[in-house]
Design an enzyme around this catalytic site. Sequence first.
Site, PDB file in Angstrom:
ATOM      1  N   SER A 166       0.836  -1.199   0.000  1.00 41.84           N
ATOM      2  CA  SER A 166       0.000   0.000   0.000  1.00 41.84           C
ATOM      3  C   SER A 166       0.879   1.260   0.000  1.00 41.84           C
ATOM      4  O   SER A 166       1.629   1.476  -0.939  1.00 41.84           O
ATOM      5  CB  SER A 166      -0.957  -0.026   1.194  1.00 41.84           C
ATOM      6  OG  SER A 166      -1.978   0.934   1.048  1.00 41.84           O
ATOM      7  N   GLU A 258      -9.941  -4.394  -6.005  1.00 41.15           N
ATOM      8  CA  GLU A 258      -9.377  -3.257  -5.266  1.00 41.15           C
ATOM      9  C   GLU A 258      -9.581  -1.932  -5.986  1.00 41.15           C
ATOM     10  O   GLU A 258      -9.454  -1.860  -7.212  1.00 41.15           O
ATOM     11  CB  GLU A 258      -7.872  -3.442  -5.070  1.00 41.15           C
ATOM     12  CG  GLU A 258      -7.473  -4.442  -4.033  1.00 41.15           C
ATOM     13  CD  GLU A 258      -6.008  -4.282  -3.666  1.00 41.15           C
ATOM     14  OE1 GLU A 258      -5.641  -3.199  -3.170  1.00 41.15           O
ATOM     15  OE2 GLU A 258      -5.241  -5.223  -3.896  1.00 41.15           O
ATOM     16  N   HIS A 288      -7.666  -5.487  -0.194  1.00 43.47           N
ATOM     17  CA  HIS A 288      -6.435  -4.704  -0.193  1.00 43.47           C
ATOM     18  C   HIS A 288      -5.394  -5.334   0.737  1.00 43.47           C
ATOM     19  O   HIS A 288      -5.680  -5.658   1.883  1.00 43.47           O
ATOM     20  CB  HIS A 288      -6.775  -3.279   0.264  1.00 43.47           C
ATOM     21  CG  HIS A 288      -5.630  -2.331   0.240  1.00 43.47           C
ATOM     22  ND1 HIS A 288      -4.957  -2.006  -0.913  1.00 43.47           N
ATOM     23  CD2 HIS A 288      -5.057  -1.603   1.246  1.00 43.47           C
ATOM     24  CE1 HIS A 288      -4.016  -1.116  -0.627  1.00 43.47           C
ATOM     25  NE2 HIS A 288      -4.045  -0.870   0.666  1.00 43.47           N
TER      26      HIS A 288
END
Length: 366
Positions: A166, A258, A288
């Site tokens: 991320s 996502e 995610h």
Amino acid sequence: MNDEINVDVCPGYPVSWQATALNTILRGTFKPISGLLLRSDASVVAASRIVALAKKVPLRLPGHVTVEGESFGGCEGEWVRAGRELDERRVLLYFHGGAYFVCSPATHRPITWRLSVAARRPVLALDYRQGPVHTLAESLEDALAAYRCLLERGYDPADVLFAGDSAGGHLTLAALLALRDRGLPLPAAAVCLSPWTDLTDTPRRVNRLADPLIPAGRVDWLARRWTSGLDPRDPLVSPVLGDYAGLPPLMIVTGSTEVLRDEGRRVAERAREAGVPVTYEEWRRMPHVFPLLADILPEARQAFLHIARFLSAARALSAGDVPAADTSDGGSLAADLRAADPGAADLLAADLLTPAPAAGTGSAAA
């Protein structure tokens, strides 16, 4: 060998009941709550403090995992070692996710200990500075300082790997671009899990409803917050716009539903156009950063076998097309996990310790 590593993969495993149940829970809890709360700096600070409490909650780890605190160059972090016969001459530098304001190396140990096994080396998880107190530039400088520190301690760049998820995937890519632009030696390869790569003001429309975890509007808000006073089209701010020429092999792992899926896919496309070998994997209906949920999701545990295969192929490619070790059935990795801690099967699950089903290969599914 390049054909083995420069591929799009849509793993063909059936979506597990655990993933289906978890997606339903996340869609009804975390997604609406974060959509309501993340609307001001005060809420960001509050969320950061709540998640920081996770450091105080003991996380069950297999007996073969050791965690040791580290302090260097003004940064904090931790060494994570797992498995057996680790090569201490090599290291994986890990950047945790958390939208640049939450989480820490402690929250991401389900990823870092498994990466240590998959990469057969210690993992150094960096506790870099985050917002809202600190800027993206300060986070990046911490990442670069950690890498320089490793080189000063005698690690060869060819023996260093980067990985992140991320926001940590954003930091991984930004660090690679910055090192290349500064003429510094690059690590051997990098793995990005659900990377956040586009901080421009382009609204996110793909998977707005399908994503079970992340409200697209809050990602847009955070992007505006962290880029205030910056040029969001700077590749160090939005790596999706970067020139990837000269970078090492990349692996990008995303979930098909996502909100951030296309950002990872676009990075893969740009990197390939620049001649970088890229393994792009898109897992069906995974949330995610699903590898963080490896204690729960069978698919997440399987992902580490795929990462091990990529790292083996990347290493063989750098060595000059020497045939890579075959880790497709998880054989050597599974053997290491059994030998390291036979009693940890409840955490690892049988699907990590036994041959994996065949994965589909080809263009990523939309």
